[in-house]
Design a protein around this motif. Structure first.
Motif, mmCIF file in Angstrom:
data_model
loop_
_atom_site.group_PDB
_atom_site.id
_atom_site.type_symbol
_atom_site.label_atom_id
_atom_site.label_comp_id
_atom_site.label_asym_id
_atom_site.label_seq_id
_atom_site.Cartn_x
_atom_site.Cartn_y
_atom_site.Cartn_z
ATOM 1 N N ARG A 1 12.512 -5.776 -41.327
ATOM 2 C CA ARG A 1 13.232 -4.543 -41.673
ATOM 3 C C ARG A 1 12.650 -3.915 -42.934
ATOM 4 O O ARG A 1 12.375 -2.716 -42.986
ATOM 5 N N ARG A 2 12.443 -4.717 -43.950
ATOM 6 C CA ARG A 2 11.917 -4.210 -45.223
ATOM 7 C C ARG A 2 10.521 -3.613 -45.021
ATOM 8 O O ARG A 2 10.214 -2.536 -45.529
ATOM 9 N N THR A 3 9.696 -4.304 -44.257
ATOM 10 C CA THR A 3 8.332 -3.837 -44.010
ATOM 11 C C THR A 3 8.347 -2.572 -43.178
ATOM 12 O O THR A 3 7.672 -1.587 -43.494
ATOM 13 N N SER A 4 9.108 -2.565 -42.111
ATOM 14 C CA SER A 4 9.188 -1.418 -41.217
ATOM 15 C C SER A 4 9.719 -0.186 -41.951
ATOM 16 O O SER A 4 9.164 0.913 -41.838
ATOM 17 N N LEU A 5 10.776 -0.362 -42.714
ATOM 18 C CA LEU A 5 11.405 0.778 -43.387
ATOM 19 C C LEU A 5 10.603 1.280 -44.595
ATOM 20 O O LEU A 5 10.951 2.316 -45.172
ATOM 21 N N ALA B 1 8.788 -3.478 -34.760
ATOM 22 C CA ALA B 1 7.690 -4.447 -34.796
ATOM 23 C C ALA B 1 6.343 -3.736 -34.895
ATOM 24 O O ALA B 1 5.477 -4.141 -35.688
ATOM 25 N N ARG B 2 6.149 -2.697 -34.105
ATOM 26 C CA ARG B 2 4.892 -1.937 -34.163
ATOM 27 C C ARG B 2 4.660 -1.373 -35.560
ATOM 28 O O ARG B 2 3.554 -1.439 -36.100
ATOM 29 N N THR B 3 5.708 -0.809 -36.131
ATOM 30 C CA THR B 3 5.589 -0.227 -37.463
ATOM 31 C C THR B 3 5.274 -1.302 -38.489
ATOM 32 O O THR B 3 4.388 -1.127 -39.332
ATOM 33 N N ALA B 4 5.988 -2.415 -38.434
ATOM 34 C CA ALA B 4 5.760 -3.501 -39.395
ATOM 35 C C ALA B 4 4.340 -4.046 -39.274
ATOM 36 O O ALA B 4 3.677 -4.290 -40.290
ATOM 37 N N LEU B 5 3.859 -4.225 -38.057
ATOM 38 C CA LEU B 5 2.489 -4.714 -37.869
ATOM 39 C C LEU B 5 1.472 -3.730 -38.429
ATOM 40 O O LEU B 5 0.488 -4.127 -39.066
ATOM 41 N N ARG C 1 -1.932 -3.096 -45.376
ATOM 42 C CA ARG C 1 -1.864 -3.819 -46.658
ATOM 43 C C ARG C 1 -2.947 -4.890 -46.750
ATOM 44 O O ARG C 1 -3.358 -5.244 -47.853
ATOM 45 N N ALA C 2 -3.381 -5.393 -45.612
ATOM 46 C CA ALA C 2 -4.390 -6.466 -45.606
ATOM 47 C C ALA C 2 -5.802 -5.926 -45.895
ATOM 48 O O ALA C 2 -6.707 -6.713 -46.157
#
Length: 76
Positions: free
Chosen positions: A20-24, A64-68, A74-75
């Motif tokens: 959630r944190r990553t996606s948002l 999930a798509r957004t978080a990935l 970031r990588a």
């Protein structure tokens, strides 16, 4: 309570919080999320389990798509 089940639920919750944190963190994700959650709620209120299930699955996949995508960026 069952310690194993409790541990599994805690791990699942921690992963959801991270997702959630990553996606948002994506600028456009919050309005999309609100739209998706509204679709889920409307289907539930209409007692349309098929539509609610489809809307929930769509929401999870989009998050999930957004978080990935965010994690890949970031990588770099």
């Amino acid at each position: 309570g069952n310690r194993v089940l409790g541990s599994m639920l805690k791990q699942l919750h921690n992963r959801i919080v991270l997702l959630r944190r990553t996606s948002l963190s994506e600028e456009d994700r919050l309005p999309e999320t609100l739209h998706e959650l509204t679709s889920i709620a409307e289907a539930l209120l209409a007692r349309d389990e098929n539509a609610a299930g489809k809307a929930a699955l769509h929401h999870v996949r989009q998050a999930a798509r957004t978080a990935l995508r965010v994690m890949r960026q970031r990588a770099r």
